[in-house]
Design an enzyme around this catalytic site. Structure first.
Site, short mmCIF file in Angstrom:
data_model
loop_
_atom_site.label_atom_id
_atom_site.label_comp_id
_atom_site.label_asym_id
_atom_site.label_seq_id
_atom_site.Cartn_x
_atom_site.Cartn_y
_atom_site.Cartn_z
N ASP A 31 4.78 -4.43 -7.48
CA ASP A 31 4.06 -3.24 -6.99
C ASP A 31 4.53 -1.98 -7.70
O ASP A 31 3.97 -0.91 -7.49
CB ASP A 31 4.21 -3.08 -5.47
CG ASP A 31 5.66 -3.06 -5.04
OD1 ASP A 31 6.37 -4.05 -5.30
OD2 ASP A 31 6.10 -2.05 -4.46
N ASN A 32 5.57 -2.09 -8.51
CA ASN A 32 6.06 -0.93 -9.25
C ASN A 32 5.76 -1.02 -10.74
O ASN A 32 6.27 -0.24 -11.52
CB ASN A 32 7.57 -0.75 -9.04
CG ASN A 32 7.89 -0.38 -7.60
OD1 ASN A 32 7.04 0.14 -6.88
ND2 ASN A 32 9.12 -0.63 -7.18
N GLY A 53 7.16 7.66 6.19
CA GLY A 53 6.22 8.29 5.26
C GLY A 53 6.81 9.51 4.55
O GLY A 53 6.10 10.24 3.88
N GLY A 78 0.82 -1.22 0.00
CA GLY A 78 0.00 0.00 0.00
C GLY A 78 0.85 1.26 0.00
O GLY A 78 2.06 1.21 0.18
N ARG A 110 3.70 13.82 -8.33
CA ARG A 110 3.84 13.18 -9.62
C ARG A 110 2.49 12.98 -10.28
O ARG A 110 1.46 12.88 -9.62
CB ARG A 110 4.62 11.88 -9.51
CG ARG A 110 4.01 10.84 -8.64
CD ARG A 110 4.99 9.66 -8.54
NE ARG A 110 4.41 8.55 -7.81
CZ ARG A 110 5.12 7.49 -7.46
NH1 ARG A 110 6.38 7.41 -7.77
NH2 ARG A 110 4.54 6.50 -6.80
N LYS A 140 4.04 12.52 -2.99
CA LYS A 140 4.91 11.49 -2.42
C LYS A 140 5.80 12.15 -1.36
O LYS A 140 6.48 13.13 -1.65
CB LYS A 140 5.77 10.89 -3.54
CG LYS A 140 6.68 9.76 -3.11
CD LYS A 140 7.21 9.06 -4.35
CE LYS A 140 8.35 8.11 -4.05
NZ LYS A 140 8.92 7.55 -5.28
P1 AMP Z 1 8.99 1.45 -3.10
O1 AMP Z 1 10.34 0.86 -2.82
O2 AMP Z 1 9.02 2.95 -3.15
O3 AMP Z 1 8.34 0.85 -4.28
O4 AMP Z 1 8.10 1.12 -1.84
C1 AMP Z 1 7.77 -0.16 -1.42
C2 AMP Z 1 6.79 -0.08 -0.27
O5 AMP Z 1 7.39 0.55 0.88
C3 AMP Z 1 5.54 0.73 -0.55
O6 AMP Z 1 4.48 0.14 0.14
C4 AMP Z 1 5.87 2.09 0.01
O7 AMP Z 1 4.73 2.82 0.32
C5 AMP Z 1 6.66 1.71 1.25
N1 AMP Z 1 7.61 2.76 1.65
C6 AMP Z 1 8.78 3.05 1.05
N2 AMP Z 1 9.39 4.08 1.68
C7 AMP Z 1 8.59 4.44 2.70
C8 AMP Z 1 8.67 5.43 3.73
N3 AMP Z 1 9.70 6.27 3.83
N4 AMP Z 1 7.65 5.51 4.59
C9 AMP Z 1 6.60 4.68 4.50
N5 AMP Z 1 6.47 3.73 3.58
C10 AMP Z 1 7.45 3.60 2.69
MG MG Z 2 6.70 1.30 -5.13
#
Ligand code: AMP
Ligand code: MG
Length: 506
Positions: free
Chosen positions: A264-265, A138, A102, A188, A125
């Site tokens: 998820d990406n 977050g 999520g 974005r 973001k």
């Molecule tokens: P990503 O690597 O950006 O594709 O993120 C993978 C998952 O980790 C997703 O569910 C993001 O929402 C979560 N996530 C990544 N960085 C953070 C962060 N700094 N705070 C909260 N959730 C994060």
């Molecule tokens: Mg992601």
């Protein structure tokens, strides 16, 4: 999960009115399990660093004054008619299934219909924790936000489907990664944020109704031609397979490495999304990996087509119950469509490489020439982008040969290849000047070079200096124009500038 104090502040801040943005939020009309309504965290000292005027104009957002821009794109104000929400999804991360991911640091503010009639998501973001944040903060450090800004805008100007960057703001807070960084919010814009992982979330819970609701939503929004199809869900699979195969072929032809091709990406819209440790390679080698976390090289340059096909196979699994009530029958339907990835990919790859070499005809017989030059580039550590740009000049003017030859340590292999290439060009004929124009339209002079992006990040994070960022961004807007070879984005790294590792900043 966020703690109670965060949750309590969620409801205290009222909507503040700003100039109307014509939001039309189709995702928020789906039922609640698809998302959680959530509001951005209050920034302590919001400051707008960058605003993409051209993109704003296509979205009809050019009427916002500077205070409104700062307030909205830092998360200080939720504009009227926005319905901010964190999307629910799961995903395979480096091959391991995570049933609940999520939006942990992103919020979909809402959707607008752009000037071309396309529905587009506007997403913040780095605007604070959500119920999906788990133990993370977050937040988004300034460095990764700058990387995403430059690379997503760069890809888009190169003609590659990609999410875009609308705004970059500082929140006033800091966030801790390898070092303490200023907290940023990057806004974005994407044609859609539904991911393969969104389907996987519901499939993992055997919630076939939600899988169907989501598939219908995606067909309507991203594959409207399929609404009347005989077998719309199988055609949806084919559509995704095709878009992803063609997208990855474009990445490959330009030397782009996404770095985190987790399910998820990968979006159903078929755009490049989620810019973590992504990078354009300098010297060509198929095993190139930049991402610090990708120790096994799963998402190495040369593995990208295989991984994309792996991801679309996970999508097929998630929608199997929609294809046929009998599972083995569903698999039988899906398999040839998944297998077709290889053909879609090869076609797009061949066409792209033929164009890079200045060949009008796309034929399997070109493969030898293509493989030949790639092997030579790999053996000789030649800068991929500079090579093809100089080759373009050379196509009409053999006097330029020396400028290409000097790129090789072992000019003999190059000379042998060059003779074969010249023969192929001569066999095709055609106007040499026209050929140069065609080649320059696919062989960029400027890309978001890794060391340039790094320089832009360093200057911004250490000194609050955005000069390199702006310089690079301006050059990236016209990547196929003629630029002096020492320009930011055109110049390969000197040995000491070479970036070998990139970080995702999560
Ligand atoms: P990503 O690597 O950006 O594709 O993120 C993978 C998952 O980790 C997703 O569910 C993001 O929402 C979560 N996530 C990544 N960085 C953070 C962060 N700094 N705070 C909260 N959730 C994060
Ligand atoms: Mg992601």
């Amino acid at each position: 999960m966020v703690d109670d104090s965060t949750a309590a502040t969620q409801h205290e801040r009222a909507h503040e009115t700003t100039s109307a943005i014509a939001f039309d939020n189709s995702y928020a009309r789906l039922p609640e399990p698809f998302y959680i309504r959530w509001r951005p965290a209050e920034p302590s000292k919001p400051r707008l660093l960058q605003f993409n005027e051209a993109l704003a104009a296509t979205l009809g957002l050019d009427g916002l004054d500077s205070d409104e821009r700062t307030a909205i794109f830092s998360g200080a104000t939720v504009p009227t008619n926005a319905e901010p929400l964190a999307m629910t999804y799961a995903g395979h991360q480096f091959g391991n299934f995570v049933p609940a991911l999520g939006d942990g640091r992103a919020l979909l503010l809402g959707e607008v219909i752009d000037r071309h009639g396309v529905r587009r998501d506007i997403q913040l973001k780095g605007a604070g924790q959500t119920p999906f944040s788990r133990h993370a903060d977050g937040l988004c450090p300034l460095g990764p936000a700058i990387r995403e800004y430059l690379v997503s805008e760069g890809l888009s100007a190169l003609g590659v489907p990609s999410s875009r960057a609308l705004a970059l703001a500082l929140t006033g807070q800091t966030t801790m990664r390898e070092t303490v960084s200023p907290g940023a919010v990057i806004t974005r814009v994407a044609t859609g944020h539904v991911r393969v992982g969104t389907f996987q979330y519901f499939a993992a819970r055997d919630d076939v109704d939600s899988v169907r609701t989501l598939a219908d939503y995606v067909i309507q929004r991203h594959y409207p031609d399929l609404t009347q199809a005989q077998a719309p869900y199988l055609e949806l699979l084919r559509g995704l397979v095709r878009r992803q195969a063609e997208l990855v072929a474009q990445w490959m032809n330009l030397g782009f490495i996404h770095g985190v091709m987790n399910t998820d990406n990968m979006t159903l819209a078929g755009e490049t999304l989620d810019f973590g440790p992504c990078a354009f390679m300098d010297t060509y080698h198929p095993e190139t990996v930049y991402s610090f976390v990708d120790q096994g090289g799963r998402y190495a340059y040369g593995n990208q087509p295989t991984m994309a096909q792996w991801n679309v196979t996970r999508f097929a699994e998630a929608i199997l119950p929609l294809l046929a009530s009998d599972e083995s029958e569903a698999v039988e339907l899906a398999q040839p469509v998944i297998d077709a990835f290889a053909d879609y990919y090869q076609q797009a790859r061949r066409a792209g490489m033929a164009a890079k070499l200045g060949l009008a005809e796309v034929a399997e017989s070109n493969d030898e020439l293509i493989d030949g030059i790639l092997d030579t580039l790999a053996n000789d550590d030649v800068d991929y982008t500079r090579f093809f740009r100089r080759l373009s000049d050379m196509a009409a003017n053999p006097d330029e040969d020396a400028r290409v030859r000097e790129l090789f340590n072992d000019p003999e292999a190059w000379d042998a290849w060059r003779r074969r290439w010249r023969e192929a060009l001569e066999a095709e004929g055609g106007d040499p000047g026209e050929r140069v124009r065609r080649m320059k339209a696919v062989n960029p002079a400027v890309i978001p070079r890794n060391h340039s992006v790094e320089r832009a990040i360093q200057a911004a994070e250490r000194d609050g200096d955005l000069a390199v960022f702006h310089d690079l961004l301006a050059n990236l807007a016209e990547p196929y124009a003629d630029h002096p070879e020492d320009r930011e984005g055109a110049r390969p790294p000197a040995a000491e500038e070479r970036v070998v590792r990139t970080f995702c900043g999560t």
